[in-house]
Design an enzyme around this catalytic site. Structure first.
Site: not given
Lengths: 430, 430
Positions: A14, A135, A202, A206
């Site tokens: 991706t 992102g 997750d 971060k």
């Protein structure tokens, strides 16, 4: 003066295809910005038989990672293969081979970031990782450069799009957790196994990356207090709303003279807090700087092109450094030793939601527990429970330590059920 | 290897004192980040008799600007004196003397930025101006580096804290414009003469700077369509709210194949738009990138320390470049010729609020005007007016060009009063 910079791409999934697409579409802009051609010259793929939509010619594909990392003609290695062990090794080998490295890998950066950044410093190479957190939001760069002059007191982030999407649907469309998860999976916002997202790991990875950078220290995954969104019980969102709060899965990291506190958990945010209106799959990081005050960055937390945008911004930074021959000059050594705060030094307000037997004296018994641990209450509200013999109580505390909170919860369990409990961030207007 | 970088500070007002304070408080952090001492060595002041709270020793104060700019021992000149002519000349002279320059001056950058950036390129010097737009928000850096890989399709900004504060008070506390302005002045958010803020020119200057950077072209102040907040009439906020919109003073800048469109005006934003919940004196810039999608940066738009934070971040960037001997390598030449879109190519929905005589046939006459110009209507709502013989009409158009909108408004004026009219950005959920 060189007229071309060559890139080796590890992975064409991706994000990798997004990187290839952006680099191709922006050739002219890049040439204007940098004065040179930037071209992908070799690509590591897993499956040679797979049909691909990427603009790249398959003659540059290989399944042999060594062929990419050890190609002396390549200047920059871009790691977008994901996973842990192979990716970590690839980044390490690339740095040892003197390559500039760009990675989007949060798992590797959370677990091995400190070590890899040190290696990069040693080898005088760049190691950029903007895409590893949130992102499309340039948060790493903002902490490194934009707020370079400020001392960060704390940051809070909605850094997991899956859980934020689920919570938004639960709140705005009254869906159950299960319904919202199905919807998230259908739309591609949740993976087949969503546990890393919904259990908070997750986001915790971060927060390790962001906290280490914000406080110039070496935070590790085991330093993060993690509570998943399954702690949220039916009715909690409505109860929070009644007090003027929104429940969000928030990663928070704060520093004071006692040390650093890092947590990922569902918390209560005042409705007017800028993070409270970050909805759906969007991410945001809210920063509290001593001088600048409150700032927030908002944007897409995942997706092929947004993440690829961050990767390509890193590639451009590495290219600029290559052209100026100043790679690896941004030393990453931590300025401060890590001190994680103890529970007794972490203060906040809490909401406790309990189910008690509806009998004379229960409230006295209960409040005695709070008094015993020196925890003062701001309000107590009673609601009818499903079972007539029981009552639901919602208690809001004044500021207490996490130690007090945990002791109270433990003692309460001997006489009542604890349905749920939340840390409260800030004051609601209600 | 040098062990000190010397700074000349032009101006010791609000921002200048903030810069001095931050540089002093962060000596240790700066030494860790840069490996050298960063010190203010000379300061231009206006009034030698004034008492000052700054941490600087008055022996380095001077009232002679030449003494600062021409001091060969100074590496970086920081222009925080404000104003236009003197400041522009100071920046120019500093660049000609081979100094790195940091400025917080939006007026100079909006009117002479293109020329000064070219001069900086020519002299191989840095010219940084992060603090000139949206005080504490690192927007310039984000457009230059963070989104370097993306093509910006448009941006919208709440870039004037005064007008945003006034609008917030008008909406949330039902204040009149005059009451809110008094409040803003009391709190120091509005200047004695607020016309540059409320008439939109302050925001227009910031949009010139942002648009030039985002689209790599040379936008000028006269290219910006400017309507001030006095266009907002009593009752407009409530009418907008009824349709699910919030009125905000927004600077917007968009690009398509026909060119660029830059405007500052009160517009209608859907309540769920991220900019709609930016309240009080806060600023925010919302960016629409082709690849990244929607991102937003939120934070304080003014104030001594927030603005000084941006100035010091620029100083750090200039220091890094000095240490690497790579100043002035970020060429600023515009990539594209400026093409400003004509009114007939600028499309949007509009809200028109009119006062008509309440008589048979008036609606037919009115809708005939819209038809004549090919402007189709989405809805028409009638309200009673104060005067019994009149009626108030609120009309929402479908997407029409600005040319159509202006022609319709002009024709309507022959038969009715136009109370107010707004461009609508996006769709409300209502």
């Amino acid at each position: 003066m060189r007229n071309e910079i060559s890139i080796g791409l590890l992975g064409l999934g991706t994000v990798g295809s997004g990187v290839a697409t952006i680099l191709q579409q922006h050739q002219e802009d890049l040439r204007h910005k940098l004065g040179v051609q930037v071209a992908i010259k070799k690509v590591l793929i897993k499956d040679t038989t797979k049909e691909r939509l990427s603009p790249l010619d398959s003659s540059i594909f290989t399944t042999d990672i060594e062929e990419v990392i050890n190609d002396p003609s390549l200047d920059i290695i871009v790691e977008v293969m994901g996973g842990m062990k192979g990716a970590k090794q690839a980044i390490e080998n690339a740095l040892r081979a003197g390559k500039q490295v760009v990675t989007a890998n949060k798992d590797v950066m959370a677990e091995h970031g400190h070590e890899l950044l040190k290696l990069a410093d040693e080898k005088k190479c760049d190691l950029f990782y903007e895409a590893s957190v949130a992102g499309g939001i340039p948060i790493i760069r903002t902490l490194e450069d934009g707020l370079a002059s400020d001392r960060i007191a704390g940051l809070m982030g909605i850094v997991n799009g899956t859980t934020n999407f689920i919570l938004t649907k639960m709140k705005q469309e009254n869906m159950s957790y299960e319904e919202a998860l199905v919807k998230a999976t259908e739309l591609g916002f949740a993976e087949a196994d969503p546990s890393s997202d919904v259990d908070g790991w997750d986001a915790a990875r971060k927060m390790v990356i962001l906290s280490s950078l914000a406080f110039s220290t070496e935070v590790r995954l085991e330093d993060v207090l993690v509570r998943g969104m399954k702690e949220i019980q039916a009715g909690d969102l409505q109860i929070a709303e009644g007090f003027g709060y929104t429940i969000k899965m928030v990663g928070s990291s704060n520093k004071d003279e006692d040390g650093i506190e890092v947590a990922v958990e569902p918390i209560l945010l005042p409705n007017l807090h800028p993070l409270a209106s970050v909805n759906n799959e969007f991410n945001a990081v809210y920063i509290h700087g001593e001088a600048v005050g409150e700032t927030m960055l908002y944007g897409p937390g995942a997706g092929s092109l947004p993440t690829a945008t961050s990767v390509v911004s890193d590639i451009i930074a590495a290219c600029r450094n290559l052209l100026l021959e100043v790679n690896g000059k941004r030393l990453h050594a931590a300025q401060h030793d890590l001190v994680i705060k103890e529970d007794k030094s972490c203060f906040a307000k809490y909401l406790h939601r309990l189910l008690v037997n509806d009998q004379v004296g229960v409230l006295t018994q209960l409040t005695a527990i709070y008094s015993k641990h020196g925890a003062s209450l701001q309000s107590v509200m009673q609601h009818p429970a499903e079972n007539e013999d029981q009552a639901e109580l919602v208690l809001l505390t004044h500021r207490i330590s996490r130690e007090q909170h945990l002791k109270v919860i433990k003692d309460i369990k001997s006489m009542a059920s604890v349905i749920s409990h939340y840390r409260i961030e800030g004051e609601s207007a209600t």
